[in-house]
Scaffold this motif. Structure first.
Motif, short mmCIF file in Angstrom:
data_model
loop_
_atom_site.label_atom_id
_atom_site.label_comp_id
_atom_site.label_asym_id
_atom_site.label_seq_id
_atom_site.Cartn_x
_atom_site.Cartn_y
_atom_site.Cartn_z
N SER A 820 0.83 -1.21 0.00
CA SER A 820 0.00 0.00 0.00
C SER A 820 0.86 1.25 0.00
N TYR A 821 1.92 1.26 0.80
CA TYR A 821 2.78 2.45 0.86
C TYR A 821 3.45 2.70 -0.49
N VAL A 822 3.92 1.61 -1.11
CA VAL A 822 4.56 1.76 -2.41
C VAL A 822 3.58 2.37 -3.41
N LEU A 823 2.35 1.87 -3.40
CA LEU A 823 1.35 2.37 -4.32
C LEU A 823 1.08 3.85 -4.06
N VAL A 824 0.96 4.21 -2.79
CA VAL A 824 0.71 5.61 -2.44
C VAL A 824 1.88 6.47 -2.93
N ALA A 825 3.10 5.97 -2.77
CA ALA A 825 4.27 6.72 -3.23
C ALA A 825 4.20 6.93 -4.74
N PHE A 826 3.82 5.88 -5.46
CA PHE A 826 3.69 5.99 -6.92
C PHE A 826 2.68 7.08 -7.29
N VAL A 827 1.55 7.04 -6.63
CA VAL A 827 0.50 8.03 -6.90
C VAL A 827 1.04 9.42 -6.65
N GLY A 828 1.74 9.59 -5.53
CA GLY A 828 2.30 10.90 -5.19
C GLY A 828 3.24 11.39 -6.27
N VAL A 829 4.13 10.51 -6.74
CA VAL A 829 5.11 10.91 -7.75
C VAL A 829 4.40 11.32 -9.04
N SER A 830 3.42 10.52 -9.45
CA SER A 830 2.75 10.86 -10.71
C SER A 830 1.95 12.15 -10.58
N LEU A 831 1.50 12.42 -9.36
CA LEU A 831 0.78 13.67 -9.11
C LEU A 831 1.70 14.86 -9.34
N VAL A 832 2.89 14.77 -8.77
CA VAL A 832 3.86 15.86 -8.90
C VAL A 832 4.23 16.04 -10.37
N VAL A 833 4.54 14.91 -11.04
CA VAL A 833 4.93 14.97 -12.45
C VAL A 833 3.81 15.62 -13.26
N SER A 834 2.59 15.19 -12.96
CA SER A 834 1.44 15.69 -13.71
C SER A 834 1.29 17.19 -13.54
N SER A 835 1.41 17.68 -12.30
CA SER A 835 1.19 19.12 -12.12
C SER A 835 2.30 19.93 -12.76
N ILE A 836 3.54 19.41 -12.72
CA ILE A 836 4.64 20.13 -13.37
C ILE A 836 4.36 20.22 -14.88
N MET A 837 3.93 19.09 -15.42
CA MET A 837 3.62 19.03 -16.86
C MET A 837 2.57 20.07 -17.23
N ILE A 838 1.51 20.08 -16.47
CA ILE A 838 0.41 21.01 -16.76
C ILE A 838 0.88 22.46 -16.64
N GLY A 839 1.70 22.72 -15.60
CA GLY A 839 2.23 24.07 -15.41
C GLY A 839 3.04 24.51 -16.61
N ILE A 840 3.90 23.62 -17.09
CA ILE A 840 4.75 23.95 -18.24
C ILE A 840 3.90 24.24 -19.47
N LEU A 921 -10.63 12.75 -9.93
CA LEU A 921 -9.46 12.95 -10.79
C LEU A 921 -9.67 14.10 -11.76
N VAL A 922 -10.88 14.21 -12.33
CA VAL A 922 -11.17 15.32 -13.23
C VAL A 922 -11.05 16.63 -12.44
N ALA A 923 -11.62 16.63 -11.24
CA ALA A 923 -11.55 17.83 -10.39
C ALA A 923 -10.09 18.13 -10.07
N LEU A 924 -9.33 17.09 -9.80
CA LEU A 924 -7.92 17.27 -9.47
C LEU A 924 -7.18 17.88 -10.66
N SER A 925 -7.47 17.33 -11.84
CA SER A 925 -6.82 17.83 -13.04
C SER A 925 -7.14 19.31 -13.23
N MET A 926 -8.42 19.68 -13.01
CA MET A 926 -8.82 21.08 -13.18
C MET A 926 -8.14 21.96 -12.14
N THR A 927 -8.10 21.46 -10.91
CA THR A 927 -7.45 22.24 -9.86
C THR A 927 -5.96 22.41 -10.17
N LEU A 928 -5.34 21.31 -10.58
CA LEU A 928 -3.91 21.37 -10.86
C LEU A 928 -3.61 22.34 -11.99
N THR A 929 -4.39 22.24 -13.08
CA THR A 929 -4.14 23.14 -14.21
C THR A 929 -4.38 24.58 -13.79
#
Ligand code: ADP
Ligand code: MG
Length: 952
Positions: A820-840, A921-929
């Motif tokens: 479970s912790y590994v999965l949570v870590a994965f999710v966290g990393v992809s979250l960060v990557v995703s927001s950086i991508m959207i910001g760029i 997730l859609v809400a997250l994507s909108m918030t992140l963007t």
């Protein structure tokens, strides 16, 4: 009327200060066509931008219709540009991705004018410049002249007082330039037009006033406009209305903008969605794995609930190896040892077995469990807490040939139980587990008669689940089978066949049985006759109760009064059933409750409870006060023996002595009595032994050391002879012998044993408690709660239990947590990557649209409008990326699940995206963007419109 009063403007680049305007004063009439001429770098554009409110002057004043602009705020300038000024540029500055019509509409959009009016006015304006046929073309589909006309139409659509044109013909050929000049001359008929140009000929031909500029100074003015200084009042500041645009308008604007560049928007959204895809796939996977783990946990906890028995052995303390075991490979060798040591491991282990048996006070614990406030309830799973009671009953049924069978299999027991082959027969084995053909089904939560766990594990084949106390169901395994012996013992198959089978087994024949089948209808017609244990105790004339359970005739009588259990359904286990019953017949908790109530109100139980000191079966005191009482009981007992009972007792005494003789190693050299008379004589002389062992010694002394001979002798004696022998034996009973008889033959029993045998049960005192939880974690909560209970409970009420699952599963829990912790870590990393991508992506979009920002600003858009437009755009892109991400993920899950099922070999691991997660997730994507776009959009808003316009 515009008054330019001694305006100065300097630009500073690093240390270098460039003076663009150096004290320019110019009065412009409300209606004239002014051409500004001058070499490149003379400050023409700067002057125009200041007049248009696009750039700010350093000193001096710009007085608009008598209003000083010294105190103008940003929004005043915005409003001024939007309502009073129209700009035309050399490079047209049309927005390339918008249609001609939209470009013209834009200025009106910013003013917050309704869509219908916008369109009407934009079309009218385009018709005025001769472009009525090109409304829906894109700017790059027009010629330069046409583009400049669009720019003029756009500048005029708001019907401004002032039109500012910066080298409008600079990029056009002569012929087209003339057309544009004609157009401007036309426009200048009813407004002020200020045009910057390089072309003196055109200026002289069309303009009615020419101003020459050089190095930020006015060189000359062909038609100066002198104002009567005394006539003009002191310029005062007035607030102007602001250029307004709702968020919805920005949204629509951005949506249109995005619509016009579909491919690009799609790519942007796709890039943004990659992060969302990552997150949703990992969430789906972890969801699938977690569900799987949860299912396994639930199933495990269903099979291994926390069980607390009235009497418990703490297995975990037994399994604890303290490192002393002689065979323990991990035990360290102590080199300092130099003598013979005793290893007490085994002895200690034995002692710990005896000491680890513990009585649990389940009555007190049940009170704790019944209290809804108790801490433990938050951990109890959906199958709840089950209390088990030792209810005892027999069931009977008639087979198809009307033969009565006891469903515990005893009907098929052979009389000659000494026969070794019958001991080996399967029936002997099934007889030992006889009563297990009937089993209470786990009741459900909220008084439901059958637990959800059972409903989920079985499928009804006929009829329905039992609901009443007198209804039962036949439970088949996944192959729709029931053990054949059980079918016979339940009377579902003819008893005579079973007897034949058993006889064949006895005879040593190899069996090959044909497959038996029963239709569901046949089973559904079956009725079982239930006799509660208390019914077996029938009151006799003496007011005592006789146990008639061995009396076939009595049983047949009882059958008439028996509870009839109807088979109301047949269910078979599912292939992957998580909870299976061990017995073929399932009854409900209602029957248990009915029987408890029935037994507690039965005559025998009531009689026993009314006389708690006397055993209602034999009239003996449970706990005789002294030996006197015991002797009295023994005398009463012996005087009531019948002849055959006496003979039987004598036989038993002799048997007892024979067996103990055969086991004794040392024998006195005694002679075997020649005849029975001699034995009788010997008995007469015999003093009553104190205990059986002594008795045995005496017997041995009188009889042969050969037990076989003795048995033979005993068998040769008649009942009368034995009885006489017994009478002699007890002719003059002394105290000790009577006490011996009491101890050996009279069992007063205990009140508890009797009540148990009669089936009396207190609902407050279960014999075991099963606590079901849904996860290992909840199970840990339960053990923790019990430990906490023990902390507050009295010593005698301490609960000891064995945490079987805890012992077996502790490592599994760790693995589960790590996963479970590994999965949570994965999710966290992809979250960060995703927001950086959207910001760029948003940032690039801003860079790309810098020019557009300048154009919008020139048309009167405020800083807020600009950031709003960009926010609206990121909002849409965020929603799009979210939806795209979720959609693509859902598609990807199909092959991913196929691969997982293939790899793991089970369909129980299912990566799936739940609807709330998808929405989140859609809400997250909108918030992140939005967050990622906030910074760039603020950057965009802050951009100097002049610089933005100069950007290529
Ligand atoms: P023109 O339009 O007559 O060719 P401009 O008004 O564009 O001239 O420029 C006047 C002077 O101000 C030029 O020397 C130019 O280099 C300078 N200038 C204009 N804008 C800037 C700016 N943003 N930063 C620094 N210098 C500028
Ligand atoms: Mg210029």
């Amino acid at each position: 009327m515009l008054q330019i009063k001694d305006i100065r403007k300097q630009y500073q680049t690093g240390d270098f200060v460039q003076t663009a305007l150096d004290g320019v004063s110019l009065n412009l009439r409300d209606n004239e066509f002014v051409a500004i001429l001058g070499p490149s770098g003379s400050g023409k554009t700067t002057l125009l931008n200041i007049i248009g409110g696009l750039d700010r002057y350093d000193s001096g004043d710009l007085i608009i219709d008598g209003t000083s602009t010294k105190q103008y705020k940003d929004r005043d300038w915005d409003s001024y540009r939007n309502h009073s000024v129209g700009f035309v540029f050399q490079s047209y500055n049309l927005i390339p991705h918008q249609s001609v019509l939209s470009n013209v509409e834009l200025a009106l959009t910013i003013s917050g004018i309704s869509k219908a009016e916008r369109k009407e006015r934009a079309i009218a304006s385009l018709k005025d410049v001769g472009l009525g046929d090109h409304l829906h073309k894109k700017p790059n589909q027009l010629s330069g002249g046409q583009m400049q006309r669009v720019a003029i139409a756009r500048a005029l659509v708001n019907n401004p007082n002032i039109l500012l044109a910066d080298e409008p013909t600079g990029a056009l050929d002569t012929e087209t330039s003339v057309q544009i000049m004609e157009l401007l001359k036309e426009v200048a008929k009813d407004r002020l037009v200020v045009m910057v140009t390089h072309n003196p000929e055109l200026a002289h031909e069309y303009a009615n006033r020419i101003v020459n500029l050089k190095d930020g100074h006015i060189l000359d003015d062909s038609n100066p406009f002198e104002l009567d200084a005394s006539a003009s009042e002191e310029a005062v500041h007035r607030n102007l209305g602001k250029a307004s645009m709702s968020f919805f308008t920005s949204l629509a604007l951005s949506f249109n903008n995005l619509k016009t560049k579909k491919a690009r928007t799609f790519l942007t959204a796709f890039a943004g969605s990659i992060g969302i895809i990552g997150i949703s796939l990992i969430l789906s996977l972890s969801n699938g794995v977690n569900n799987y783990i949860e299912d396994i946990q639930k199933e495990t906890m269903l099979s291994y609930p926390m069980t607390i028995e009235a009497q418990s052995i703490d297995l975990s303390s037994l399994l604890q190896v303290d490192g002393e075991a002689p065979s323990d490979p991990n035990r360290e060798i102590d080199p300092s040892r130099d003598a013979v040591y005793g290893n007490s491991f085994v002895l200690e282990r034995v002692s710990s077995v005896t000491t680890s048996i513990k009585e649990n006070n389940l009555t007190a614990f049940k009170q704790y469990l019944d209290d809804p406030e108790s801490e433990i309830h938050q951990y109890v799973g959906e199958n709840g807490i089950q209390f088990t009671y030792d209810i005892s009953f027999d069931t009977f049924s008639f087979d198809s040939e009307e033969t009565l069978v006891n469903n515990d299999g005893s009907s098929f027991e052979e009389e000659d139980t000494a026969s070794s082959s019958s001991m080996m027969s399967p029936f002997a084995m099934s007889a030992s587990t006889s009563s297990s053909h009937f089993q209470e089904m786990l009741p459900g939560a909220d008084e439901a008669s059958v637990s959800q766990a059972i409903l989920d594990s079985y499928q009804v084949e006929a009829g329905d689940w039992p609901a009443n106390y007198d209804e039962v169901i036949l439970l088949l395994n996944a192959h729709k089978e029931v053990e054949t012996s059980a079918l016979y013992e339940l009377g579902l198959l003819p008893a005579s066949d079973y007897k034949e089978i058993l006889a064949a087994i006895d005879a040593g024949e190899t069996l090959e049985l044909e497959e038996k089948t029963l239709s569901y209808e046949e089973v559904m017609n079956t009725e079982f006759y239930l006799i509660p244990a208390s019914d077996y105790f029938v009151e006799n004339e003496e007011g005592l109760f006789d146990d008639v359970s061995g009396d076939t005739a009595a049983i047949e009588g009882l059958l008439e009064e028996a509870i009839k259990l109807k088979v109301v359904g047949v269910a078979s286990a599912n292939e992957d059933a998580s909870y299976t019953m061990t017995s073929p017949i399932g009854y409900t908790r209602a029957l248990t409750n009915y029987l408890i109530d029935y037994s507690n109100n039965s005559p025998v139980v009531l009689a026993q409870e009314a006389n708690p000191d006397i055993n209602v079966l034999n009239g003996l005191e449970f706990a005789p006060a002294d030996d006197e009482a015991k002797i009295a009981d023994a005398k009463a007992y012996l005087s009531n023996l019948t002849l055959s009972e006496k003979a039987q007792m004598m036989q038993e005494i002799m048997m007892m002595s024979a067996t103990s003789a055969s086991t004794q190693a040392t024998m006195p050299n005694a002679e075997m009595p020649e005849s029975s008379e001699e034995t009788a004589n010997a008995d007469e002389e015999m003093a009553m032994p104190e205990n059986a062992e002594e008795l045995a010694d005496l017997e041995v002394a009188q009889n042969s050391a050969n037990p076989e001979a003795q048995a033979a002798q005993m068998l040769s004696m008649s009942e009368e002879e034995l009885a006489a022998m017994f009478d002699d034996y007890l002719a003059d009973p002394d105290t000790e012998s009577l006490l011996m008889v009491y101890d050996n033959y009279l069992s007063p029993g205990t009140l508890d044993d009797n009540l148990l045998a009669f089936g009396s049960i207190s609902l407050d005192a279960p014999t075991s408690i099963n606590i079901y939880s849904d996860s290992f974690e909840a199970k840990d909560g339960i053990t923790q709660s019990i430990d906490n209970y023990n902390k507050t409970a009295a010593d005698a009420d301490q609960i000891s239990y064995t945490d079987l699952v805890g012992m077996l599963m502790s490592s599994v829990t760790t693995i589960v947590n790590v996963v479970s912790y590994v999965l949570v870590a994965f999710v966290g990393v992809s979250l960060v990557v995703s927001s950086i991508m959207i910001g760029i992506i948003t940032f690039i979009s801003v860079l790309e649209r810098t020019k557009e920002i300048g154009i919008l600003r020139a048309m009167g858009a405020s800083k807020r409008n600009i950031s709003q437009v960009f926010n609206a755009e990121t909002f849409i892109i965020g929603a799009l990326s979210g939806l795209l991400g979720v959609g693509i993920s859902l598609l990807l899950l199909i092959p991913i699940n196929a691969v997982i099922h293939n790899l793991v070999g089970t369909t129980s691991v299912n990566a799936s995206l739940s609807i709330p997660t998808a929405i989140a997730l859609v809400a997250l994507s909108m918030t992140l963007t939005l967050i990622a776009g906030l910074l760039p959009s603020r950057e965009a808003a802050k951009k100097d419109p002049v610089i933005a316009l100069r950007t290529e």
